[in-house]
Design a protein around this motif. Structure first.
Motif, PDB file in Angstrom:
ATOM      1  N   ILE A  72       1.117  -1.283   0.035  1.00 19.73           N
ATOM      2  CA  ILE A  72       0.121  -0.034   0.061  1.00 19.73           C
ATOM      3  C   ILE A  72       0.768   1.190   0.043  1.00 19.73           C
ATOM      4  O   ILE A  72       1.674   1.331   0.783  1.00 19.73           O
ATOM      5  CB  ILE A  72      -0.947  -0.149   1.147  1.00 19.73           C
ATOM      6  CG1 ILE A  72      -1.913  -1.229   1.274  1.00 19.73           C
ATOM      7  CG2 ILE A  72      -1.735   1.237   1.425  1.00 19.73           C
ATOM      8  CD1 ILE A  72      -2.537  -1.365   2.644  1.00 19.73           C
ATOM      9  N   PHE A  73       0.624   2.049  -0.991  1.00 16.09           N
ATOM     10  CA  PHE A  73       1.256   3.350  -0.864  1.00 16.09           C
ATOM     11  C   PHE A  73       0.189   4.370  -0.559  1.00 16.09           C
ATOM     12  O   PHE A  73      -0.746   4.736  -1.383  1.00 16.09           O
ATOM     13  CB  PHE A  73       1.833   3.648  -2.370  1.00 16.09           C
ATOM     14  CG  PHE A  73       2.798   2.963  -2.662  1.00 16.09           C
ATOM     15  CD1 PHE A  73       3.991   3.282  -2.317  1.00 16.09           C
ATOM     16  CD2 PHE A  73       2.715   1.896  -3.855  1.00 16.09           C
ATOM     17  CE1 PHE A  73       5.279   2.117  -2.588  1.00 16.09           C
ATOM     18  CE2 PHE A  73       3.816   1.085  -4.036  1.00 16.09           C
ATOM     19  CZ  PHE A  73       5.155   1.225  -3.629  1.00 16.09           C
ATOM     20  N   GLY A  74       0.378   5.324   0.447  1.00 14.77           N
ATOM     21  CA  GLY A  74      -0.593   5.985   0.782  1.00 14.77           C
ATOM     22  C   GLY A  74      -0.324   7.412   1.635  1.00 14.77           C
ATOM     23  O   GLY A  74       0.996   7.406   1.975  1.00 14.77           O
ATOM     24  N   VAL A  75      -1.088   8.022   2.105  1.00 14.10           N
ATOM     25  CA  VAL A  75      -0.702   9.175   2.761  1.00 14.10           C
ATOM     26  C   VAL A  75      -2.056   9.486   3.810  1.00 14.10           C
ATOM     27  O   VAL A  75      -3.317   9.158   3.305  1.00 14.10           O
ATOM     28  CB  VAL A  75      -0.713  10.394   1.751  1.00 14.10           C
ATOM     29  CG1 VAL A  75      -1.981  10.847   1.144  1.00 14.10           C
ATOM     30  CG2 VAL A  75      -0.143  11.861   2.618  1.00 14.10           C
ATOM     31  N   GLY A  76      -1.817  10.147   4.831  1.00 12.18           N
ATOM     32  CA  GLY A  76      -2.828  10.528   5.703  1.00 12.18           C
ATOM     33  C   GLY A  76      -2.472  11.807   6.384  1.00 12.18           C
ATOM     34  O   GLY A  76      -1.346  12.056   6.672  1.00 12.18           O
ATOM     35  N   VAL A  77      -3.597  12.625   6.347  1.00 11.27           N
ATOM     36  CA  VAL A  77      -3.403  13.912   7.370  1.00 11.27           C
ATOM     37  C   VAL A  77      -4.330  14.108   8.160  1.00 11.27           C
ATOM     38  O   VAL A  77      -5.484  13.781   8.429  1.00 11.27           O
ATOM     39  CB  VAL A  77      -3.415  15.170   6.018  1.00 11.27           C
ATOM     40  CG1 VAL A  77      -2.210  15.199   5.366  1.00 11.27           C
ATOM     41  CG2 VAL A  77      -4.935  15.121   5.424  1.00 11.27           C
TER      42      VAL A  77
END
Length: 77
Positions: A72-77
């Motif tokens: 999984i390639f992801g981002v969270g803010v």
């Protein structure tokens, strides 16, 4: 310090059966002859907290691209 050692020992004891039941490694490559599946996900998050003795609401989100149900390639803010 004693609590930390006890906690680490407990974690090792509880997770050792999981390591013993591992299946043999099957060698696969992303460039092999089988089909690669991919997809994605996204979601919102709302958290409640206190900052500087005041009630606050933190709003954010996260998302990712899932490759072959393994990476999984992801981002969270």
């Amino acid at each position: 310090m004693r609590t930390l050692v006890t906690l680490c020992t407990l974690i090792l004891i509880l997770t050792s059966p999981l390591l013993a039941e591992r299946k043999p490694v099957e060698h696969e490559t992303l460039l092999g002859s089988h089909e690669i599946r991919h997809g994605g996900y996204g979601g919102l998050s709302v958290k409640f907290t206190g900052i500087n003795d005041e009630f606050d609401v933190l709003v954010g989100g996260q998302g990712g691209w899932i490759i072959n149900h393994m990476i999984i390639f992801g981002v969270g803010v």
